[in-house]
Design an enzyme around this catalytic site. Structure first.
Site, PDB file in Angstrom:
ATOM      1  N   ASP A 126       1.132 -12.512  -9.358  1.00 55.82           N
ATOM      2  CA  ASP A 126       0.416 -13.381 -10.815  1.00 55.82           C
ATOM      3  C   ASP A 126      -0.612 -12.548 -11.279  1.00 55.82           C
ATOM      4  O   ASP A 126      -1.039 -13.119 -12.281  1.00 55.82           O
ATOM      5  CB  ASP A 126      -0.008 -14.455 -10.138  1.00 55.82           C
ATOM      6  CG  ASP A 126       1.220 -15.441  -9.683  1.00 55.82           C
ATOM      7  OD1 ASP A 126       2.145 -15.611 -10.312  1.00 55.82           O
ATOM      8  OD2 ASP A 126       1.025 -16.025  -8.617  1.00 55.82           O
ATOM      9  N   HIS A 179      -1.570 -12.297  -0.350  1.00 54.79           N
ATOM     10  CA  HIS A 179      -0.376 -12.840  -0.316  1.00 54.79           C
ATOM     11  C   HIS A 179      -0.114 -12.919   1.221  1.00 54.79           C
ATOM     12  O   HIS A 179      -0.511 -12.124   2.161  1.00 54.79           O
ATOM     13  CB  HIS A 179       0.735 -11.603  -0.715  1.00 54.79           C
ATOM     14  CG  HIS A 179       2.103 -12.389  -1.162  1.00 54.79           C
ATOM     15  ND1 HIS A 179       2.754 -12.573  -0.021  1.00 54.79           N
ATOM     16  CD2 HIS A 179       2.524 -12.816  -2.426  1.00 54.79           C
ATOM     17  CE1 HIS A 179       3.991 -13.328  -0.880  1.00 54.79           C
ATOM     18  NE2 HIS A 179       3.692 -13.333  -1.935  1.00 54.79           N
TER      19      HIS A 179
HETATM   20  N1  CMC Z   1      -9.923 -13.944  -2.752  1.00 53.09           N
HETATM   21  C1  CMC Z   1     -10.776 -13.990  -1.653  1.00 53.09           C
HETATM   22  N2  CMC Z   1     -10.627 -14.046  -0.442  1.00 53.09           N
HETATM   23  C2  CMC Z   1      -9.197 -14.064   0.072  1.00 53.09           C
HETATM   24  C3  CMC Z   1      -8.383 -14.099  -0.960  1.00 53.09           C
HETATM   25  C4  CMC Z   1      -8.639 -13.939  -2.435  1.00 53.09           C
HETATM   26  N3  CMC Z   1      -7.740 -14.320  -3.453  1.00 53.09           N
HETATM   27  N4  CMC Z   1      -7.062 -14.255  -0.452  1.00 53.09           N
HETATM   28  C5  CMC Z   1      -7.110 -14.221   0.803  1.00 53.09           C
HETATM   29  N5  CMC Z   1      -8.501 -14.056   1.193  1.00 53.09           N
HETATM   30  C6  CMC Z   1      -9.103 -13.921   2.605  1.00 53.09           C
HETATM   31  C7  CMC Z   1      -9.449 -15.198   3.119  1.00 53.09           C
HETATM   32  O1  CMC Z   1     -10.311 -16.010   2.780  1.00 53.09           O
HETATM   33  C8  CMC Z   1      -9.149 -14.936   4.625  1.00 53.09           C
HETATM   34  O2  CMC Z   1     -10.267 -14.355   4.918  1.00 53.09           O
HETATM   35  P1  CMC Z   1     -10.881 -14.455   6.613  1.00 53.09           P
HETATM   36  O3  CMC Z   1      -9.853 -13.481   7.314  1.00 53.09           O
HETATM   37  O4  CMC Z   1     -12.280 -13.923   6.592  1.00 53.09           O
HETATM   38  O5  CMC Z   1     -10.807 -15.962   6.873  1.00 53.09           O
HETATM   39  C9  CMC Z   1      -8.081 -13.615   4.471  1.00 53.09           C
HETATM   40  O6  CMC Z   1      -8.246 -13.088   3.126  1.00 53.09           O
HETATM   41  C10 CMC Z   1      -6.729 -13.858   4.755  1.00 53.09           C
HETATM   42  O7  CMC Z   1      -6.301 -15.015   3.716  1.00 53.09           O
HETATM   43  P2  CMC Z   1      -5.509 -16.398   4.070  1.00 53.09           P
HETATM   44  O8  CMC Z   1      -5.922 -17.276   3.172  1.00 53.09           O
HETATM   45  O9  CMC Z   1      -5.602 -16.516   5.305  1.00 53.09           O
HETATM   46  O10 CMC Z   1      -4.236 -15.767   3.530  1.00 53.09           O
HETATM   47  P3  CMC Z   1      -2.861 -16.619   3.234  1.00 53.09           P
HETATM   48  O11 CMC Z   1      -1.731 -15.863   3.785  1.00 53.09           O
HETATM   49  O12 CMC Z   1      -2.917 -17.853   4.168  1.00 53.09           O
HETATM   50  O13 CMC Z   1      -2.978 -16.900   1.738  1.00 53.09           O
HETATM   51  C11 CMC Z   1      -2.806 -16.708  -0.316  1.00 53.09           C
HETATM   52  C12 CMC Z   1      -2.325 -16.283   0.793  1.00 53.09           C
HETATM   53  C13 CMC Z   1      -1.958 -16.035  -1.505  1.00 53.09           C
HETATM   54  C14 CMC Z   1      -2.784 -18.181  -0.666  1.00 53.09           C
HETATM   55  C15 CMC Z   1      -4.347 -16.194  -0.527  1.00 53.09           C
HETATM   56  O14 CMC Z   1      -4.430 -14.906  -0.564  1.00 53.09           O
HETATM   57  C16 CMC Z   1      -4.889 -16.648  -2.077  1.00 53.09           C
HETATM   58  O15 CMC Z   1      -5.419 -17.767  -2.200  1.00 53.09           O
HETATM   59  N6  CMC Z   1      -4.640 -15.938  -3.094  1.00 53.09           N
HETATM   60  C17 CMC Z   1      -5.081 -16.299  -4.468  1.00 53.09           C
HETATM   61  C18 CMC Z   1      -4.172 -17.275  -4.959  1.00 53.09           C
HETATM   62  C19 CMC Z   1      -2.976 -16.469  -5.590  1.00 53.09           C
HETATM   63  O16 CMC Z   1      -3.232 -15.460  -6.226  1.00 53.09           O
HETATM   64  N7  CMC Z   1      -1.702 -16.954  -5.553  1.00 53.09           N
HETATM   65  C20 CMC Z   1      -0.587 -16.427  -5.825  1.00 53.09           C
HETATM   66  C21 CMC Z   1       0.337 -15.695  -4.774  1.00 53.09           C
HETATM   67  S1  CMC Z   1       1.433 -14.715  -5.024  1.00 53.09           S
HETATM   68  C22 CMC Z   1       2.849 -15.704  -5.821  1.00 53.09           C
HETATM   69  C23 CMC Z   1       3.286 -16.713  -5.430  1.00 53.09           C
HETATM   70  O17 CMC Z   1       3.775 -16.913  -4.097  1.00 53.09           O
HETATM   71  O18 CMC Z   1       3.181 -17.890  -5.998  1.00 53.09           O
END
Ligand code: CMC
Length: 430
Positions: free
Chosen positions: A365, A308
């Site tokens: 989720d 998140h």
């Molecule tokens: N699986 C594997 N790696 C992950 C995941 C995941 N679900 N989420 C984040 N990471 C890694 C990402 O690759 C990055 O790694 P590095 O530092 O090596 O580059 C690190 O963790 C930080 O992630 P980020 O993508 O920079 O974080 P963000 O704040 O931009 O993204 C997110 C947040 C929710 C989009 C992401 O965690 C994600 O894609 N999660 C899976 C989809 C999901 O469950 N979404 C629902 C979010 S909660 C309810 C809502 O708001 O709708």
């Protein structure tokens, strides 16, 4: 930290930045004059460090896993309130007393019907249409019946539009579902509660009486509350963004729905169940393999329902839902092998250094889809349920933006990285 000042040094020159205080949590640095004073702009892809607004609706402490609406803990609201009561709190700033709540419920009940002409609108979609596409299209379509209420500066018109949206959304959602399974549309019943009425329109048939299951209604009520608002998330920011051009409330909310649909946002609830199902049915796929794929930077696979932008701790909504998943599945007497896989996946991920070091925890989720499934909803309706829940949050943010006189159109800068000026080349010489 509210009285802090900051200095920014660029090429040996100091620039003082004033701060934007908060009640609690992040304090802002006001960079409003940065570009004119220094010629620089800030660069913050995904707005991870940028507050786009002041807001007094929702507070989140991502480090401690805390979520409040209007100063009330989400745990207290989920345990003690009805969804419309929380919607009232978000929209109007205070919990209603009994009279105000009764009046609000009655007002919503007045608007549950859709204009009959909209039936043909539903018929125009293919049976296979994703219900999120129908939901956002129908939200725009509904606006065509209420053009007199478009003015964002007219509080009565805004209140009327807000009530209509909240009242009609369950009808739209249920009809989108009925369309997809080829069943007749079921009209709202105003003797039922908001949530019961929605379940009635989803699952009843005109040929037989099918009473609404009270346990299912109670569970859905909690789920909707847990989705009701969440600060400047992607869809809410979209609603504000679109609304900043003074687009009407219906159009702004429809845009928010489209943002919500994406798999990284609300679409994740559908993706989580599909991911767990794939682990369940594929003999070559295990929880350990899923975790290993999610860690591989050359593989686009992610653990859906994990991570998140704000939480660096357990999402408090996920915590409630994890407990709730066991209860609900027990109560509706459904064993779901996917729950076992989800529990196992969570355990493996939370012991893995990749997830631990990045503070990636289950989000809302991760368990919500399993509960929606146990309550009898088809997978493609999960994000629609999220949208019904999030609707008060979208509207409250849109109203706050206009009430607080945030009259600036949302219009970020960019850092141009394209070609420098070139001589034009006539087509024959290219
Ligand atoms: N699986 C594997 N790696 C992950 C995941 C995941 N679900 N989420 C984040 N990471 C890694 C990402 O690759 C990055 O790694 P590095 O530092 O090596 O580059 C690190 O963790 C930080 O992630 P980020 O993508 O920079 O974080 P963000 O704040 O931009 O993204 C997110 C947040 C929710 C989009 C992401 O965690 C994600 O894609 N999660 C899976 C989809 C999901 O469950 N979404 C629902 C979010 S909660 C309810 C809502 O708001 O709708």
């Amino acid at each position: 930290m509210t009285d802090a000042t900051a200095k920014l040094r660029i090429a040996d020159k100091d620039h003082e930045l004033s701060t934007v205080p908060s009640t609690i949590g992040d304090v802002g640095l006001d960079i409003g004059a940065l570009r004119s004073d220094t010629g620089f702009v800030t660069f913050d892809p995904g707005y991870a460090n940028t507050a786009s607004t002041e807001s007094n609706i929702t507070y989140i402490d991502g480090g401690n896993g805390t979520l409040w609406h209007r100063g009330y803990k989400i745990e207290d609201l989920a345990e003690n309130c009805g969804f419309l009561e929380v919607a009232y709190l978000l929209l109007f700033g205070e919990l209603p007393d009994q009279d105000a709540l009764d009046a609000w419920r009655a007002k919503v009940r007045q608007h549950t019907l859709l204009n009959e002409e909209l039936k043909r609108f539903f018929d125009a979609f293919p049976r296979s249409a994703h219900p999120m596409a129908i939901l956002s299209s129908a939200t725009n379509a509904i606006s065509t019946f209420y053009e007199a209420y478009y003015n964002p500066k007219d509080p009565d018109a805004v209140r009327e539009s807000a009530t209509r949206l909240i009242a009609k959304m369950p009808t739209v959602a249920a009809w989108a579902y009925k369309k997809s399974i080829g069943q007749p549309y079921i009209y709202p019943r105003n003797d039922l509660s908001y949530v019961e009425n929605f379940l009635h329109m989803m699952f009843a048939l005109p040929v037989e009486d099918s009473p609404v299951d009270k346990v299912v209604a109670q569970a859905l009520n909690v789920l909707l509350i847990l989705h009701a608002d969440h600060g400047q998330n992607c869809s809410t920011a979209t609603v504000r963004f679109v609304g900043s051009s003074q687009a009407n409330l219906f159009a702004s909310v429809a845009a928010g729905m489209n943002a919500l649909w994406g798999p990284l946002h609300g679409g994740a609830n559908q993706e989580v169940v599909e991911m767990l199902h794939a682990i369940h049915v594929d003999p070559d796929m295990t929880v350990e393999k899923a975790v290993s794929r999610a860690k591989d930077k050359n593989d686009p696979y992610r653990l859906m329902g994990f991570g998140h932008r704000i939480y660096r701790n357990y999402d408090p909504r996920a915590k409630i839902l994890k407990r709730f998943a066991d209860d609900v599945l027990g109560t509706v007497s459904r064993d779901d092998p996917l729950l076992e896989i989800a529990n196992h996946l969570e355990k493996v991920a939370l012991e893995d250094d990749y997830f631990v070091s990045r503070k990636l925890y289950p989000n809302v989720d991760f368990y919500s889809g399993l509960i929606f499934r146990a309550l009898g909803f088809p997978t493609r309706m999960f994000t629609v349920l999220f949208a019904i829940g999030r609707l008060p949050g979208w509207i409250a943010n849109w109203m706050e933006m206009h009430e607080h006189g945030d009259n600036k159109i949302a219009r970020p800068r960019q850092i141009y990285t394209g070609e420098a000026l070139r001589d034009f080349v006539p087509i024959a010489e290219r």
